[in-house]
Every structure is written in C-alpha cells, then in structure tokens.
Design a protein around this motif. Structure first.
Motif, PDB file in Angstrom:
ATOM      1  N   LEU A  53       0.828  -1.203   0.000  1.00  0.00           N
ATOM      2  CA  LEU A  53       0.000   0.000   0.000  1.00  0.00           C
ATOM      3  C   LEU A  53       0.867   1.260   0.000  1.00  0.00           C
ATOM      4  N   GLY A  54       1.966   1.222   0.725  1.00  0.00           N
ATOM      5  CA  GLY A  54       2.879   2.365   0.747  1.00  0.00           C
ATOM      6  C   GLY A  54       3.894   2.336  -0.375  1.00  0.00           C
ATOM      7  N   ARG A  55       4.269   1.148  -0.815  1.00  0.00           N
ATOM      8  CA  ARG A  55       5.317   0.983  -1.821  1.00  0.00           C
ATOM      9  C   ARG A  55       4.806   1.214  -3.235  1.00  0.00           C
ATOM     10  N   GLY A  56       3.552   0.832  -3.498  1.00  0.00           N
ATOM     11  CA  GLY A  56       3.064   0.818  -4.868  1.00  0.00           C
ATOM     12  C   GLY A  56       1.897   1.756  -5.108  1.00  0.00           C
ATOM     13  N   ARG A  57       1.169   1.452  -6.151  1.00  0.00           N
ATOM     14  CA  ARG A  57      -0.022   2.213  -6.558  1.00  0.00           C
ATOM     15  C   ARG A  57      -1.229   1.334  -6.275  1.00  0.00           C
ATOM     16  N   ALA A  58      -1.892   1.577  -5.159  1.00  0.00           N
ATOM     17  CA  ALA A  58      -2.969   0.710  -4.681  1.00  0.00           C
ATOM     18  C   ALA A  58      -4.304   1.440  -4.782  1.00  0.00           C
ATOM     19  N   ARG A  59      -5.304   0.724  -5.298  1.00  0.00           N
ATOM     20  CA  ARG A  59      -6.637   1.295  -5.458  1.00  0.00           C
ATOM     21  C   ARG A  59      -7.691   0.289  -5.019  1.00  0.00           C
ATOM     22  N   VAL A  60      -8.820   0.806  -4.554  1.00  0.00           N
ATOM     23  CA  VAL A  60      -9.978  -0.045  -4.257  1.00  0.00           C
ATOM     24  C   VAL A  60     -11.170   0.460  -5.052  1.00  0.00           C
ATOM     25  N   ALA A  61     -12.023  -0.476  -5.434  1.00  0.00           N
ATOM     26  CA  ALA A  61     -13.327  -0.144  -6.005  1.00  0.00           C
ATOM     27  C   ALA A  61     -14.345  -0.215  -4.877  1.00  0.00           C
ATOM     28  N   VAL A  62     -15.173   0.803  -4.762  1.00  0.00           N
ATOM     29  CA  VAL A  62     -16.131   0.865  -3.659  1.00  0.00           C
ATOM     30  C   VAL A  62     -17.537   1.125  -4.195  1.00  0.00           C
ATOM     31  N   GLU A  63     -18.498   0.462  -3.583  1.00  0.00           N
ATOM     32  CA  GLU A  63     -19.911   0.733  -3.803  1.00  0.00           C
ATOM     33  C   GLU A  63     -20.444   1.298  -2.503  1.00  0.00           C
ATOM     34  N   GLY A  64     -20.691   2.600  -2.478  1.00  0.00           N
ATOM     35  CA  GLY A  64     -21.000   3.250  -1.213  1.00  0.00           C
ATOM     36  C   GLY A  64     -19.779   3.194  -0.315  1.00  0.00           C
ATOM     37  N   GLU A  65     -19.911   2.548   0.833  1.00  0.00           N
ATOM     38  CA  GLU A  65     -18.777   2.382   1.746  1.00  0.00           C
ATOM     39  C   GLU A  65     -18.138   0.998   1.632  1.00  0.00           C
ATOM     40  N   ALA A  66     -18.692   0.136   0.792  1.00  0.00           N
ATOM     41  CA  ALA A  66     -18.223  -1.248   0.730  1.00  0.00           C
ATOM     42  C   ALA A  66     -17.130  -1.412  -0.319  1.00  0.00           C
ATOM     43  N   VAL A  67     -16.014  -2.029   0.083  1.00  0.00           N
ATOM     44  CA  VAL A  67     -14.935  -2.343  -0.848  1.00  0.00           C
ATOM     45  C   VAL A  67     -15.315  -3.599  -1.623  1.00  0.00           C
ATOM     46  N   VAL A  68     -15.333  -3.485  -2.955  1.00  0.00           N
ATOM     47  CA  VAL A  68     -15.730  -4.625  -3.785  1.00  0.00           C
ATOM     48  C   VAL A  68     -14.604  -5.084  -4.719  1.00  0.00           C
ATOM     49  N   GLY A  69     -13.482  -4.381  -4.689  1.00  0.00           N
ATOM     50  CA  GLY A  69     -12.345  -4.784  -5.505  1.00  0.00           C
ATOM     51  C   GLY A  69     -11.079  -4.115  -5.025  1.00  0.00           C
ATOM     52  N   PHE A  70      -9.947  -4.735  -5.340  1.00  0.00           N
ATOM     53  CA  PHE A  70      -8.645  -4.235  -4.890  1.00  0.00           C
ATOM     54  C   PHE A  70      -7.605  -4.529  -5.951  1.00  0.00           C
ATOM     55  N   GLY A  71      -6.730  -3.561  -6.222  1.00  0.00           N
ATOM     56  CA  GLY A  71      -5.612  -3.769  -7.127  1.00  0.00           C
ATOM     57  C   GLY A  71      -4.409  -2.963  -6.673  1.00  0.00           C
ATOM     58  N   VAL A  72      -3.217  -3.478  -6.978  1.00  0.00           N
ATOM     59  CA  VAL A  72      -1.990  -2.753  -6.630  1.00  0.00           C
ATOM     60  C   VAL A  72      -0.881  -3.161  -7.588  1.00  0.00           C
ATOM     61  N   THR A  73      -0.084  -2.178  -7.997  1.00  0.00           N
ATOM     62  CA  THR A  73       1.116  -2.421  -8.791  1.00  0.00           C
ATOM     63  C   THR A  73       2.325  -1.889  -8.041  1.00  0.00           C
ATOM     64  N   VAL A  74       3.500  -2.470  -8.341  1.00  0.00           N
ATOM     65  CA  VAL A  74       4.761  -1.975  -7.792  1.00  0.00           C
ATOM     66  C   VAL A  74       5.752  -1.821  -8.948  1.00  0.00           C
ATOM     67  N   ASP A  75       6.544  -0.760  -8.884  1.00  0.00           N
ATOM     68  CA  ASP A  75       7.577  -0.518  -9.889  1.00  0.00           C
ATOM     69  C   ASP A  75       8.816  -1.300  -9.485  1.00  0.00           C
ATOM     70  N   THR A  76       9.173  -2.304 -10.283  1.00  0.00           N
ATOM     71  CA  THR A  76      10.307  -3.167  -9.955  1.00  0.00           C
ATOM     72  C   THR A  76      11.586  -2.757 -10.677  1.00  0.00           C
ATOM     73  N   GLY A  77      11.517  -1.708 -11.480  1.00  0.00           N
ATOM     74  CA  GLY A  77      12.656  -1.303 -12.290  1.00  0.00           C
ATOM     75  C   GLY A  77      12.452  -1.727 -13.729  1.00  0.00           C
ATOM     76  N   PRO A  78      12.588  -3.021 -14.037  1.00  0.00           N
ATOM     77  CA  PRO A  78      12.352  -3.469 -15.414  1.00  0.00           C
ATOM     78  C   PRO A  78      10.899  -3.325 -15.857  1.00  0.00           C
ATOM     79  N   SER A  79       9.956  -3.380 -14.913  1.00  0.00           N
ATOM     80  CA  SER A  79       8.540  -3.303 -15.272  1.00  0.00           C
ATOM     81  C   SER A  79       7.747  -2.739 -14.105  1.00  0.00           C
ATOM     82  N   VAL A  80       6.513  -2.332 -14.413  1.00  0.00           N
ATOM     83  CA  VAL A  80       5.513  -2.100 -13.374  1.00  0.00           C
ATOM     84  C   VAL A  80       4.743  -3.409 -13.250  1.00  0.00           C
ATOM     85  N   HIS A  81       4.797  -3.983 -12.060  1.00  0.00           N
ATOM     86  CA  HIS A  81       4.288  -5.344 -11.839  1.00  0.00           C
ATOM     87  C   HIS A  81       2.946  -5.299 -11.127  1.00  0.00           C
ATOM     88  N   LEU A  82       1.959  -5.963 -11.721  1.00  0.00           N
ATOM     89  CA  LEU A  82       0.657  -6.099 -11.065  1.00  0.00           C
ATOM     90  C   LEU A  82       0.772  -7.150  -9.978  1.00  0.00           C
TER      91      LEU A  82
END
Length: 294
Positions: A53-82
């Motif tokens: 959460l602090g290292r990468g690009r983290a997002r949640v999908a929310v419906e109202g107050e409910a979290v219904v999805g989560f994704g995060v990527t981190v930059d590893t140098g050679p690539s941005v890794h999902l």
C-alpha cells in the motif's frame, strides 16, 4: 497472483486510493479467492499488504462504503508489476476488474503479472498489452533430496538485507534495498548470499508460510554472468531456504531447475501464468520471483 474479470456492464462503483482502513475488507476478498487464511505460524499477508500500500499504486473499487475490488502495482525497475487484482466474489462479471487495472497501471508501458488459473483473467490482461509467456510453477519438496547436488565450491551464508540489495544492484542497476528490508521482517526470515569460492553468484531471501511450517524461497537472483550455473546456485539457495524441512519456490517454466527438481521427487503444488508486455523483461533461468513483487 491475481483473479480478474471481463469488462461487462456493472453496478455503480468508484475507484479511490486504498488505505490501511481498507485492509479488513481487502483481506476478506483475498480469503474468498484462497489467497489469505488462518494465521498459524505468522502473519504474512497483513504486513505484505501494508507494505505494498505504501510501496506501490494501490486502489480499491467501492460501492457506497463497501470495498468490492482491490488492485496494486509496484515498480520493480524493469517493469511495473501487477501484484494483486481481486474482485469480491458476488461482483464478478460486473465490469470492475478492467477499470481497477487501468487505475493501477496508469500509463506504464512495461507491464508484468502472474495470472491465476481463472480463465477470465487472461483476456483482460491481454487487452491491456500483456501476453502469456510461460507457466510459473510452485514446486515443493524436502531439502534432504538436494544434498550434494551443487558441488563443493558453492555455499550459502547469511547476510544483512542491505548487503544483499547492494549485490543485486551491482548486477541489475536496480535498488531493491527497501524491498529486502521488508523481506527481512517476514516471519522467520533469512537473507543470504550464495558464493562460488570467494565470488557472490546469487542473492536470496526466504521465510515461512502463514499457515504451515513449509518454508518459501521468496526470491532469488542469480549472477548474470553466463559462466555461472543457475541450476547449482538455485539448488544451494533452495537448501538454504528450506533449512531441514520442506521448501517451496516459484520456479519459472523455462528454467532447467524445474526438470531437476521433479526428477528428485519434488512436486508441482500450484501454477500461475507469467504475463508481460515484452518478452525480455525477466530472465526465467536466473530469477525466482516474489510473485507479488517480482
């Protein structure tokens, strides 16, 4: 590992940056997909999520107050890794996965991930520019079958995480010091060097699993010199990581190590599909990746 869905008409949802307050909901989603569970030996998933959460690009999908999805990527140098892309089970097929994927990748041109065996995952990753490259095999077995398989000149020795990171940076030009500092705080951690005589030919880090005493070779990088045998280095690293028990590692399909381990009676416990936007972002013979942080 990740589990995504095809873009279809959805209910109303918003996407926002993820925070630590979202962790209980995120862990519930991961558990429903089999990627989290009981904490028996030590908590692996919780610290990992807080770190990315602090290292990468983290997002949640929310419906109202409910979290219904989560994704995060981190930059590893050679690539941005999902690292992760998960949608709540009762929201699968409602068009949440693709917007989350776009949000965490942004405009990154070089992309990698490990796709799960969910057939809905591959199409969405292909549509955002990644191609299936090879199977990533989670191979597991007892380390006593590895005895004397790598020659007398190769040995493993403990090392501080900053020393391990510095060695890797000399080979790759990428500073992973913060990542090694994190890996060194996992349950029952071990950071180490592999030497051939006086030369460092590999760097690695290991831990125990969350719910069992099986140890994991979290990550191994083998020296890029073609004269360094990746099989011998990897076998020595697996023996080090497993101590006197059972060890698990994500061996990449093209690696010659896979055949050696299977011939020794190791087994394939699980598999993912490595995907990338370009074919040369990873050398599968000289990297045992951390699936979440490559």
């Amino acid at each position: 590992m990740s589990s995504a869905v095809s873009p279809e008409p959805s209910l109303r949802f918003d996407i926002r940056p993820a925070s630590e307050a979202d962790l209980p909901a995120i862990r519930e989603i991961l558990a429903a997909h089999g990627n989290d569970g009981a904490i028996v030996i030590g908590d692996v998933i919780g610290p990992y999520l807080r770190y990315v959460l602090g290292r990468g690009r983290a997002r949640v999908a929310v419906e109202g107050e409910a979290v219904v999805g989560f994704g995060v990527t981190v930059d590893t140098g050679p690539s941005v890794h999902l690292a992760d892309l998960f949608v709540r089970s009762d929201r699968l097929g409602q068009g949440i996965g693709r917007p989350l994927l776009d949000a965490v990748f942004g405009d990154a041109p070089r992309r990698t991930t490990f796709a799960s065996d969910d057939p809905r995952a591959l199409p969405i990753y292909i549509r955002v520019g990644m191609r299936p490259m090879w199977a990533s095999l989670y191979i597991e077995g007892p380390v006593d079958r590895l005895v004397d398989r790598w020659g007398t000149s190769i040995r493993a020795e403990p090392a501080r995480p900053d020393v391990v990171a510095a060695e890797e940076a000399r080979w790759t030009g990428v500073d992973r010091s913060h990542d090694y500092a994190f890996w060194a705080k996992q349950p029952h951690p071990d950071t180490f060097l592999i030497r051939d005589g006086d030369d460092v030919v590999g760097v690695g880090t290991a831990r125990v699993r969350q719910a069992s005493p099986v140890r994991v070779l979290e990550r191994l990088v083998v020296h890029p010199d073609p004269g360094v045998d990746p099989v011998a280095v990897t076998l020595a690293a697996l023996a080090r990581a497993g101590r006197d028990g059972v060890v698990l590692a994500a061996i990449q399909g093209p690696s010659p190590v896979a055949r050696v381990l299977l011939d020794l009676g190791f087994r394939i416990a699980d598999r993912d599909q490595f995907m990338a936007s370009e074919p040369d972002l990873v050398d599968p013979t000289r990297l045992i990746p951390s699936p979440g942080m490559l």
